[in-house]
Design a protein around this motif. Structure first.
Motif, mmCIF file in Angstrom:
data_model
loop_
_atom_site.group_PDB
_atom_site.id
_atom_site.type_symbol
_atom_site.label_atom_id
_atom_site.label_comp_id
_atom_site.label_asym_id
_atom_site.label_seq_id
_atom_site.Cartn_x
_atom_site.Cartn_y
_atom_site.Cartn_z
ATOM 1 N N SER A 1 0.827 -1.200 0.000
ATOM 2 C CA SER A 1 0.000 0.000 0.000
ATOM 3 C C SER A 1 0.865 1.254 0.000
ATOM 4 O O SER A 1 2.018 1.241 0.431
ATOM 5 N N LEU A 2 0.291 2.348 -0.483
ATOM 6 C CA LEU A 2 0.959 3.640 -0.356
ATOM 7 C C LEU A 2 1.156 3.974 1.118
ATOM 8 O O LEU A 2 2.051 4.732 1.476
ATOM 9 N N LEU A 3 0.325 3.350 1.978
ATOM 10 C CA LEU A 3 0.480 3.498 3.427
ATOM 11 C C LEU A 3 1.478 2.451 3.939
ATOM 12 O O LEU A 3 1.186 1.652 4.835
ATOM 13 N N HIS A 4 2.657 2.450 3.366
ATOM 14 C CA HIS A 4 3.746 1.538 3.744
ATOM 15 C C HIS A 4 5.017 2.367 3.806
ATOM 16 O O HIS A 4 5.380 3.031 2.827
ATOM 17 N N ARG A 5 5.717 2.306 4.916
ATOM 18 C CA ARG A 5 6.837 3.209 5.136
ATOM 19 C C ARG A 5 7.999 2.980 4.179
ATOM 20 O O ARG A 5 8.859 3.848 4.033
#
Length: 271
Positions: free
Chosen positions: A155-159
């Motif tokens: 996900s784009l919500l992955h560091r």
């Protein structure tokens, strides 16, 4: 048969009574205007009620079929809108650089520091690791692993995921990376201090890789600051995609990705 005859014989008196009652009712209705009109109105209402009930019952049993048709039409419209909004429409199909595949999200996390999605498509659907994944509003992530029937997406919500981006208004290259805090925001990095930026500026994909086409929305600048000795701005963007309500996404296949990656790798080796 004998039992039926016995039944009729046993209730012959009551049957004759009902027959005579029916004849009397018919005579009253047939030869009196007011009862006749009342009977016709009542019968019309009864027939109308039966017809309405029959129609409603038929409609009820058709609901699943109608619902399936609406879902299919909705998916088609979503795909067409995504093609237009993401700039993937080509007038000449022979010149098409990207193909778009729709998929359903069957699992999704957005509250961890490293989030993933699971899609209901896999290698049998021509899905490959590295494909870009977008929603109707913008970038979602990148395919990580693929089995025959499923695919996982970073996900784009992955560091650890960094997306090559640009400020749409100034065409300034930058990078979007999630900071692990809010699923609604991400960090915007490497915008030089001499570039003027504003709250509300749109951030899009740069196209400087083989994953995403250029100009796919990522978000808008929500805040920024620049200290006296900073070389780059510190900025945040409000993400275009609401990751808490993802239902369908689209996988982007770069038709020339293998050729581009091979040439770039060869160039790096020569250096």
């Amino acid at each position: 048969m004998q039992n039926l005859l016995y039944f009729l014989y046993r209730f012959r008196t009551f049957g004759l009574f009902l027959l005579l009652e029916g004849i009397c009712a018919w005579l009253i209705i047939a030869y009196n205007n007011q009862p006749n009109a009342a009977f016709l109105n009542s019968s019309n209402r009864l027939v109308a009620g039966i017809n309405t009930l029959t129609s409603n019952t038929g409609d009820y049993f058709q609901l699943k079929k109608i619902n399936d048709q609406l879902i299919a039409e909705n998916l088609l419209l979503r795909e067409q809108l995504a093609n237009v909004s993401l700039g993937l429409v080509q007038i000449d199909s022979s010149a098409r650089k990207y193909n778009l595949f729709k998929a359903k999200v069957i699992n999704n996390t957005f509250q961890r520091s490293m989030n993933y999605l699971t899609l209901d498509v896999g290698s049998k659907d021509q899905v490959l690791p590295g494909m870009g994944v977008v929603g109707g509003e913008g970038i979602v992530g990148q395919v990580k692993s693929v089995s025959a029937n499923f695919a996982t997406v970073t996900s784009l919500l992955h560091r650890n995921l960094m997306v090559s981006s640009s400020v749409k208004r100034t065409h300034t290259l930058c990078t979007v990376q999630w900071d692990g805090v809010s699923p609604l925001e991400a960090s915007l990095k490497y915008i030089p201090r001499h570039i003027p930026i504003n709250v509300g500026d749109t951030i899009v994909s740069s196209g400087y890789n083989a994953v995403f086409p250029e100009n796919i929305p990522i978000g808008t600048i929500s805040e920024y600051q620049l200290e006296e000795n900073d070389v780059f701005y510190e900025a945040k963007i409000k993400l275009a995609v609401d990751f808490s309500s993802l239902e369908y996404v689209y996988l982007i296949q770069n038709v020339h990705k293998t050729e581009q990656d091979s040439l770039e790798t060869e160039t790096q080796v020569i250096q």
